[in-house]
Design a protein around this motif. Structure first.
Motif, PDB file in Angstrom:
ATOM      1  N   ARG A  18      12.732  16.953  51.849  1.00  0.00           N
ATOM      2  CA  ARG A  18      12.225  18.387  52.172  1.00  0.00           C
ATOM      3  C   ARG A  18      12.190  18.188  53.735  1.00  0.00           C
ATOM      4  O   ARG A  18      12.579  19.253  54.490  1.00  0.00           O
ATOM      5  N   ARG A  19      11.207  17.328  53.990  1.00  0.00           N
ATOM      6  CA  ARG A  19      10.986  17.021  55.653  1.00  0.00           C
ATOM      7  C   ARG A  19      12.303  16.967  56.308  1.00  0.00           C
ATOM      8  O   ARG A  19      12.626  17.345  57.412  1.00  0.00           O
ATOM      9  N   THR A  73      12.282  15.414  46.832  1.00  0.00           N
ATOM     10  CA  THR A  73      10.933  14.830  47.227  1.00  0.00           C
ATOM     11  C   THR A  73      10.211  15.453  48.573  1.00  0.00           C
ATOM     12  O   THR A  73      11.188  16.035  49.413  1.00  0.00           O
ATOM     13  N   GLU A  74       9.212  14.915  48.822  1.00  0.00           N
ATOM     14  CA  GLU A  74       8.791  15.531  50.026  1.00  0.00           C
ATOM     15  C   GLU A  74       9.544  15.091  51.327  1.00  0.00           C
ATOM     16  O   GLU A  74       9.798  15.761  52.220  1.00  0.00           O
ATOM     17  N   VAL A  79       5.527  21.085  52.261  1.00  0.00           N
ATOM     18  CA  VAL A  79       5.531  20.020  52.809  1.00  0.00           C
ATOM     19  C   VAL A  79       3.981  19.718  53.526  1.00  0.00           C
ATOM     20  O   VAL A  79       3.713  20.257  54.603  1.00  0.00           O
ATOM     21  N   ASN A  80       3.032  18.994  52.999  1.00  0.00           N
ATOM     22  CA  ASN A  80       1.883  18.476  53.231  1.00  0.00           C
ATOM     23  C   ASN A  80       1.464  19.251  54.512  1.00  0.00           C
ATOM     24  O   ASN A  80       1.251  18.727  55.587  1.00  0.00           O
TER      25      ASN A  80
END
Length: 61
Positions: free
Chosen positions: A35-36, A31-32, A4-5
């Motif tokens: 996951r967050r 998706t991001e 995650v970024n």
């Protein structure tokens, strides 16, 4: 692991994921934002057994 970024996965969660290949596969395919959200949910977990149960639920999503 870093899905995650720049936000690292909490160590206990990463270890539990590594022990459950199906959960790892499903988590990796999210998706991001999904996951967050999953990672955010780990902040309320206080034991290894709770974490294993949490990861097991990911495997069956």
């Amino acid at each position: 692991m870093n899905f995650v970024n720049g936000e690292d996965i909490p160590m206990g969660f990463g270890m539990a994921l590594a022990q459950n290949s199906e959960a790892m596969t499903r988590f990796s395919a999210m998706t991001e934002s999904q996951r967050r959200e999953i990672i955010s949910g780990t902040h309320q977990i206080r034991s290894k057994s709770e974490m294993r149960s949490y990861v097991e639920k990911i495997a069956h999503m």
